[in-house]
Design a protein around this motif. Structure first.
Motif, PDB file in Angstrom:
ATOM      1  N   LEU A   1      62.632  63.344  42.978  1.00  0.00           N
ATOM      2  CA  LEU A   1      61.460  63.161  43.830  1.00  0.00           C
ATOM      3  C   LEU A   1      61.796  62.148  44.921  1.00  0.00           C
ATOM      4  O   LEU A   1      62.353  61.080  44.626  1.00  0.00           O
ATOM      5  N   VAL A   2      61.448  62.478  46.151  1.00  0.00           N
ATOM      6  CA  VAL A   2      61.720  61.587  47.279  1.00  0.00           C
ATOM      7  C   VAL A   2      60.432  61.388  48.066  1.00  0.00           C
ATOM      8  O   VAL A   2      59.907  62.341  48.658  1.00  0.00           O
ATOM      9  N   GLU A   3      59.927  60.152  48.051  1.00  0.00           N
ATOM     10  CA  GLU A   3      58.716  59.815  48.796  1.00  0.00           C
ATOM     11  C   GLU A   3      59.059  59.381  50.216  1.00  0.00           C
ATOM     12  O   GLU A   3      60.135  58.843  50.467  1.00  0.00           O
ATOM     13  N   SER A   4      58.113  59.589  51.118  1.00  0.00           N
ATOM     14  CA  SER A   4      58.252  59.137  52.494  1.00  0.00           C
ATOM     15  C   SER A   4      56.854  58.934  53.081  1.00  0.00           C
ATOM     16  O   SER A   4      55.862  59.365  52.489  1.00  0.00           O
ATOM     17  N   GLY A   5      56.819  58.292  54.238  1.00  0.00           N
ATOM     18  CA  GLY A   5      55.562  58.139  54.948  1.00  0.00           C
ATOM     19  C   GLY A   5      54.918  56.775  54.853  1.00  0.00           C
ATOM     20  O   GLY A   5      53.888  56.533  55.488  1.00  0.00           O
ATOM     21  N   GLY A   6      55.499  55.883  54.068  1.00  0.00           N
ATOM     22  CA  GLY A   6      54.937  54.539  53.982  1.00  0.00           C
ATOM     23  C   GLY A   6      55.159  53.757  55.260  1.00  0.00           C
ATOM     24  O   GLY A   6      55.877  54.199  56.158  1.00  0.00           O
ATOM     25  N   GLY A   7      54.531  52.598  55.340  1.00  0.00           N
ATOM     26  CA  GLY A   7      54.692  51.757  56.514  1.00  0.00           C
ATOM     27  C   GLY A   7      53.648  50.674  56.575  1.00  0.00           C
ATOM     28  O   GLY A   7      52.949  50.410  55.595  1.00  0.00           O
ATOM     29  N   LEU A   8      53.547  50.058  57.750  1.00  0.00           N
ATOM     30  CA  LEU A   8      52.591  48.978  58.000  1.00  0.00           C
ATOM     31  C   LEU A   8      51.437  49.523  58.828  1.00  0.00           C
ATOM     32  O   LEU A   8      51.653  50.172  59.858  1.00  0.00           O
ATOM     33  N   VAL A   9      50.227  49.263  58.382  1.00  0.00           N
ATOM     34  CA  VAL A   9      49.048  49.755  59.090  1.00  0.00           C
ATOM     35  C   VAL A   9      47.945  48.701  59.014  1.00  0.00           C
ATOM     36  O   VAL A   9      47.903  47.912  58.059  1.00  0.00           O
ATOM     37  N   GLN A  10      47.084  48.689  59.999  1.00  0.00           N
ATOM     38  CA  GLN A  10      45.968  47.755  59.992  1.00  0.00           C
ATOM     39  C   GLN A  10      44.853  48.275  59.080  1.00  0.00           C
ATOM     40  O   GLN A  10      44.724  49.483  58.859  1.00  0.00           O
ATOM     41  N   ALA A  11      44.068  47.345  58.590  1.00  0.00           N
ATOM     42  CA  ALA A  11      42.928  47.719  57.763  1.00  0.00           C
ATOM     43  C   ALA A  11      42.043  48.706  58.525  1.00  0.00           C
ATOM     44  O   ALA A  11      41.801  48.536  59.729  1.00  0.00           O
ATOM     45  N   GLY A  12      41.594  49.743  57.818  1.00  0.00           N
ATOM     46  CA  GLY A  12      40.804  50.794  58.431  1.00  0.00           C
ATOM     47  C   GLY A  12      41.627  51.974  58.916  1.00  0.00           C
ATOM     48  O   GLY A  12      41.070  53.017  59.276  1.00  0.00           O
ATOM     49  N   GLY A  13      42.924  51.792  58.943  1.00  0.00           N
ATOM     50  CA  GLY A  13      43.817  52.843  59.415  1.00  0.00           C
ATOM     51  C   GLY A  13      44.134  53.873  58.345  1.00  0.00           C
ATOM     52  O   GLY A  13      43.591  53.836  57.229  1.00  0.00           O
ATOM     53  N   SER A  14      45.043  54.781  58.699  1.00  0.00           N
ATOM     54  CA  SER A  14      45.404  55.892  57.812  1.00  0.00           C
ATOM     55  C   SER A  14      46.912  56.044  57.724  1.00  0.00           C
ATOM     56  O   SER A  14      47.648  55.690  58.660  1.00  0.00           O
ATOM     57  N   LEU A  15      47.355  56.562  56.598  1.00  0.00           N
ATOM     58  CA  LEU A  15      48.743  56.948  56.395  1.00  0.00           C
ATOM     59  C   LEU A  15      48.767  58.219  55.553  1.00  0.00           C
ATOM     60  O   LEU A  15      47.848  58.447  54.750  1.00  0.00           O
ATOM     61  N   ARG A  16      49.826  59.000  55.715  1.00  0.00           N
ATOM     62  CA  ARG A  16      50.014  60.186  54.889  1.00  0.00           C
ATOM     63  C   ARG A  16      51.369  60.088  54.214  1.00  0.00           C
ATOM     64  O   ARG A  16      52.391  60.089  54.884  1.00  0.00           O
ATOM     65  N   LEU A  17      51.344  60.001  52.900  1.00  0.00           N
ATOM     66  CA  LEU A  17      52.568  59.976  52.125  1.00  0.00           C
ATOM     67  C   LEU A  17      52.964  61.398  51.738  1.00  0.00           C
ATOM     68  O   LEU A  17      52.104  62.238  51.479  1.00  0.00           O
ATOM     69  N   SER A  18      54.269  61.629  51.685  1.00  0.00           N
ATOM     70  CA  SER A  18      54.801  62.905  51.240  1.00  0.00           C
ATOM     71  C   SER A  18      55.754  62.662  50.079  1.00  0.00           C
ATOM     72  O   SER A  18      56.380  61.605  49.988  1.00  0.00           O
ATOM     73  N   CYS A  19      55.877  63.671  49.220  1.00  0.00           N
ATOM     74  CA  CYS A  19      56.819  63.604  48.102  1.00  0.00           C
ATOM     75  C   CYS A  19      57.465  64.978  47.968  1.00  0.00           C
ATOM     76  O   CYS A  19      56.780  65.953  47.631  1.00  0.00           O
ATOM     77  N   ALA A  20      58.759  65.021  48.256  1.00  0.00           N
ATOM     78  CA  ALA A  20      59.510  66.265  48.147  1.00  0.00           C
ATOM     79  C   ALA A  20      60.203  66.320  46.788  1.00  0.00           C
ATOM     80  O   ALA A  20      60.852  65.351  46.376  1.00  0.00           O
ATOM     81  N   ALA A  21      60.060  67.453  46.115  1.00  0.00           N
ATOM     82  CA  ALA A  21      60.600  67.601  44.765  1.00  0.00           C
ATOM     83  C   ALA A  21      61.671  68.679  44.719  1.00  0.00           C
ATOM     84  O   ALA A  21      61.583  69.694  45.420  1.00  0.00           O
ATOM     85  N   SER A  22      62.672  68.449  43.887  1.00  0.00           N
ATOM     86  CA  SER A  22      63.667  69.480  43.612  1.00  0.00           C
ATOM     87  C   SER A  22      63.179  70.307  42.428  1.00  0.00           C
ATOM     88  O   SER A  22      62.234  69.934  41.739  1.00  0.00           O
ATOM     89  N   GLY A  23      63.835  71.433  42.179  1.00  0.00           N
ATOM     90  CA  GLY A  23      63.458  72.228  41.019  1.00  0.00           C
ATOM     91  C   GLY A  23      62.806  73.540  41.390  1.00  0.00           C
ATOM     92  O   GLY A  23      61.965  73.593  42.280  1.00  0.00           O
ATOM     93  N   ARG A  24      63.196  74.585  40.666  1.00  0.00           N
ATOM     94  CA  ARG A  24      62.699  75.919  40.981  1.00  0.00           C
ATOM     95  C   ARG A  24      61.339  76.189  40.382  1.00  0.00           C
ATOM     96  O   ARG A  24      60.703  77.180  40.727  1.00  0.00           O
ATOM     97  N   THR A  25      60.894  75.319  39.463  1.00  0.00           N
ATOM     98  CA  THR A  25      59.619  75.565  38.787  1.00  0.00           C
ATOM     99  C   THR A  25      58.574  74.533  39.180  1.00  0.00           C
ATOM    100  O   THR A  25      57.678  74.230  38.405  1.00  0.00           O
ATOM    101  N   PHE A  26      58.676  74.020  40.398  1.00  0.00           N
ATOM    102  CA  PHE A  26      57.747  72.995  40.877  1.00  0.00           C
ATOM    103  C   PHE A  26      56.306  73.442  40.734  1.00  0.00           C
ATOM    104  O   PHE A  26      55.422  72.641  40.423  1.00  0.00           O
ATOM    105  N   SER A  27      56.035  74.703  40.979  1.00  0.00           N
ATOM    106  CA  SER A  27      54.652  75.184  40.960  1.00  0.00           C
ATOM    107  C   SER A  27      54.016  75.101  39.577  1.00  0.00           C
ATOM    108  O   SER A  27      52.800  75.255  39.451  1.00  0.00           O
ATOM    109  N   SER A  28      54.806  74.863  38.540  1.00  0.00           N
ATOM    110  CA  SER A  28      54.257  74.711  37.197  1.00  0.00           C
ATOM    111  C   SER A  28      54.014  73.248  36.819  1.00  0.00           C
ATOM    112  O   SER A  28      53.458  72.961  35.756  1.00  0.00           O
ATOM    113  N   TYR A  29      54.399  72.315  37.695  1.00  0.00           N
ATOM    114  CA  TYR A  29      54.280  70.886  37.403  1.00  0.00           C
ATOM    115  C   TYR A  29      52.906  70.354  37.777  1.00  0.00           C
ATOM    116  O   TYR A  29      52.343  70.720  38.813  1.00  0.00           O
TER     117      TYR A  29
END
Length: 129
Positions: free
Chosen positions: A4-32
């Motif tokens: 699993l590899v996360e991305s999208g973190g950072g520094l933001v001011q209060a009230g702001g927004s962020l979108r984190l992503s997590c990319a997964a390996s594996g052929r059966t991800f849809s069952s997790y």
């Protein structure tokens, strides 16, 4: 083995927004079942959000309910955490977790605990006041 590899973190001011992503390996991800947790300095890791294998069900910690939204794209082996109206108390390292099906199961059950078999390395989110 699932990576699993996360991305999208950072520094933001209060009230702001962020979108984190997590990319997964594996052929059966849809069952997790997938989840997000976080750990702030000096505090224990805590559950943030979880999503079922299909994306049809989600669950959130009370502290983020109404502000965070978890989703997944099984075609891309990726889950997301959209974080809006961020507060300084949301500052933490955010981790993505994967929960494969157990023996005898075709799909994994969702959990709002930290009972995930695999975790990513985490991504830092810092919210300034």
């Amino acid at each position: 083995q699932v990576q699993l590899v996360e991305s999208g973190g950072g520094l933001v001011q209060a009230g702001g927004s962020l979108r984190l992503s997590c990319a997964a390996s594996g052929r059966t991800f849809s069952s997790y079942a997938m989840g997000w947790s976080r750990q702030a300095p000096g505090k224990e890791r805590e559950f943030v959000a979880a999503i079922s294998w299909s994306g049809g069900m989600t669950d959130y910690a009370d502290s983020v309910k109404g502000r965070f939204t978890m989703s997944r794209d099984n075609a891309k082996n990726t889950v997301y955490l959209q974080m809006n109206s961020l507060k300084p108390e949301d500052t933490a390292v955010y981790y993505c977790g994967a929960r494969p099906p157990k023996a005898g199961q075709n799909i994994a059950t969702m959990t709002r605990t930290l009972a995930y078999d695999y975790w990513g390395q985490g991504t830092q989110v810092t919210v300034s006041s």
